[in-house]
Design a protein around this motif. Structure first.
Motif, mmCIF file in Angstrom:
data_model
loop_
_atom_site.group_PDB
_atom_site.id
_atom_site.type_symbol
_atom_site.label_atom_id
_atom_site.label_comp_id
_atom_site.label_asym_id
_atom_site.label_seq_id
_atom_site.Cartn_x
_atom_site.Cartn_y
_atom_site.Cartn_z
ATOM 1 N N SER A 185 46.093 41.912 30.130
ATOM 2 C CA SER A 185 45.296 40.597 29.938
ATOM 3 C C SER A 185 45.082 40.483 31.168
ATOM 4 O O SER A 185 46.858 40.356 31.985
ATOM 5 C CB SER A 185 44.556 39.828 28.874
ATOM 6 O OG SER A 185 44.392 38.398 30.063
ATOM 7 N N GLU A 186 44.325 40.436 31.901
ATOM 8 C CA GLU A 186 43.995 39.812 33.762
ATOM 9 C C GLU A 186 44.919 38.404 33.625
ATOM 10 O O GLU A 186 45.169 38.422 34.852
ATOM 11 C CB GLU A 186 42.823 40.728 34.148
ATOM 12 C CG GLU A 186 42.533 42.035 34.639
ATOM 13 C CD GLU A 186 41.293 41.455 35.503
ATOM 14 O OE1 GLU A 186 40.431 41.186 35.543
ATOM 15 O OE2 GLU A 186 40.728 43.181 35.801
ATOM 16 N N LYS A 187 44.132 38.138 32.813
ATOM 17 C CA LYS A 187 44.195 36.469 32.872
ATOM 18 C C LYS A 187 46.435 36.501 32.343
ATOM 19 O O LYS A 187 46.887 35.221 33.616
ATOM 20 C CB LYS A 187 43.546 35.697 31.993
ATOM 21 C CG LYS A 187 42.519 36.060 32.142
ATOM 22 C CD LYS A 187 41.487 35.003 30.656
ATOM 23 C CE LYS A 187 40.271 34.863 30.872
ATOM 24 N NZ LYS A 187 39.374 34.190 29.930
ATOM 25 N N ASP A 188 47.018 37.261 32.279
ATOM 26 C CA ASP A 188 47.962 37.096 32.328
ATOM 27 C C ASP A 188 49.235 37.084 33.047
ATOM 28 O O ASP A 188 49.993 37.499 33.557
ATOM 29 C CB ASP A 188 48.595 37.581 30.335
ATOM 30 C CG ASP A 188 47.902 37.272 29.643
ATOM 31 O OD1 ASP A 188 47.604 35.371 29.750
ATOM 32 O OD2 ASP A 188 47.992 37.614 28.987
ATOM 33 N N GLU A 222 46.591 36.594 42.221
ATOM 34 C CA GLU A 222 46.429 35.544 43.162
ATOM 35 C C GLU A 222 45.888 36.634 43.402
ATOM 36 O O GLU A 222 45.271 36.370 45.350
ATOM 37 C CB GLU A 222 48.385 35.478 43.551
ATOM 38 C CG GLU A 222 49.080 34.504 42.688
ATOM 39 C CD GLU A 222 50.223 34.860 43.285
ATOM 40 O OE1 GLU A 222 51.408 36.223 43.779
ATOM 41 O OE2 GLU A 222 51.031 33.975 42.549
ATOM 42 N N TYR A 223 46.089 38.269 43.755
ATOM 43 C CA TYR A 223 45.606 38.813 45.032
ATOM 44 C C TYR A 223 43.671 38.649 45.276
ATOM 45 O O TYR A 223 43.282 38.524 45.927
ATOM 46 C CB TYR A 223 45.214 40.224 43.844
ATOM 47 C CG TYR A 223 44.919 41.702 45.800
ATOM 48 C CD1 TYR A 223 45.782 41.755 46.489
ATOM 49 C CD2 TYR A 223 43.943 41.640 44.522
ATOM 50 C CE1 TYR A 223 44.856 42.237 46.995
ATOM 51 C CE2 TYR A 223 42.749 42.795 45.893
ATOM 52 C CZ TYR A 223 43.527 43.525 46.738
ATOM 53 O OH TYR A 223 42.726 44.079 47.444
ATOM 54 N N LYS A 224 42.990 38.330 43.619
ATOM 55 C CA LYS A 224 41.973 38.343 43.836
ATOM 56 C C LYS A 224 40.991 36.879 44.114
ATOM 57 O O LYS A 224 40.019 36.831 45.439
ATOM 58 C CB LYS A 224 41.446 37.932 42.462
ATOM 59 C CG LYS A 224 41.554 39.294 41.296
ATOM 60 C CD LYS A 224 41.282 39.307 39.642
ATOM 61 C CE LYS A 224 39.680 38.984 39.994
ATOM 62 N NZ LYS A 224 38.809 38.855 37.958
#
Length: 255
Positions: free
Chosen positions: A216-219, A225-227
């Motif tokens: 999961s991107e949220k994890d 941080e990059y986003k």
């Protein structure tokens, strides 16, 4: 919320067993059960009825007080967290462990002599339930049931010393009247039942993040941080508008 999660049946069953123990204790001390009547007498046919009656008989107030609290707590935990198999565990553990006590010869570990003993009390059930609750959580590896295991270990972990004769680690002026055979039988039966019923009742819930291929991107903290630091990279890209045939209707007619 607490009332919704609390099983009143669990409280009722626990209270009923403790009440039955105290009624048996009162009947015992008004003369209904004298001597070894109602007790387990190992290898004696007359002692078989003790399998059913002995948990309700106690030798003193200290004896019944010492069993009442753990019986209430452990029966409550059993029916609160194992409602689907609670009755099977309770009655099977009670009768099988008591029968094993009847089968065990009452041999003095130091002299080898066979003694005539009368065994009463609910400690066999206490050990059965305590060991079932502890090992069932481990065998199932369920987080909620493991918490129950830790609670049992915290409050009743010292029970482990009761499965061996007290004379082995204490200098007593006279032979101990505590039935280590009942404790040992209860412990063994509790572990076996926990293993046999490990797949019965409530199923172990697996959350999506417990699967090995889960992502999961949220994890992913680095990705987050990059986003945050490069928002321009995630702006909506321009795209060509999809053509609508109705806009070219005139051209089609000319053809």
């Amino acid at each position: 919320m607490f009332k919704e999660s609390l099983s009143f049946k669990a409280v009722l069953y626990a209270a009923a067993m403790v009440s039955a123990m105290w009624i048996g204790f009162l009947l015992q001390h008004v003369g209904w059960f004298e001597g070894c009547s109602g007790a387990i007498i190992p290898l004696n046919p007359a002692g078989l009825k003790g399998i059913f009656l002995s948990p309700f008989l106690h030798g003193s107030l200290e004896h019944i007080f010492g069993n009442s609290v753990p019986i209430f707590v452990l029966i409550f935990l059993l029916f609160q967290f194992y409602p689907f198999i609670g009755k099977k565990v309770f009655f099977l553990g009670w009768f099988v462990s008591a029968f094993l006590v009847w089968l065990l010869p009452p041999v003095d570990i130091f002299t080898g002599e066979i003694n005539h003993v009368c065994i009463i009390g609910a400690s066999g059930i206490v050990y059965t339930l305590a060991f079932f609750l502890f090992f069932s959580g481990i065998f199932r590896w369920n987080m909620k049931l493991l918490t129950v295991s830790l609670v049992v270990a915290l409050y009743y972990g010292s029970l482990i010393w009761g499965v061996v004769p007290e004379e082995l680690f204490s200098h007593l002026p006279e032979p101990s009247r505590i039935s280590w055979q009942s404790h040992l039988s209860g412990a063994v039966v509790g572990v076996i039942i926990a293993f046999v019923f490990r797949k019965n009742g409530e199923k172990n819930i697996h959350f999506i993040w417990e699967f090995p291929n889960y992502y999961s991107e949220k994890d992913d903290k680095l990705w987050q941080e990059y986003k945050e630091n490069h928002p321009d990279d995630f702006l909506e890209l321009p795209y060509r508008k999809k053509e609508d045939l109705w806009d070219h209707l005139d051209e089609i007619r000319k053809k």
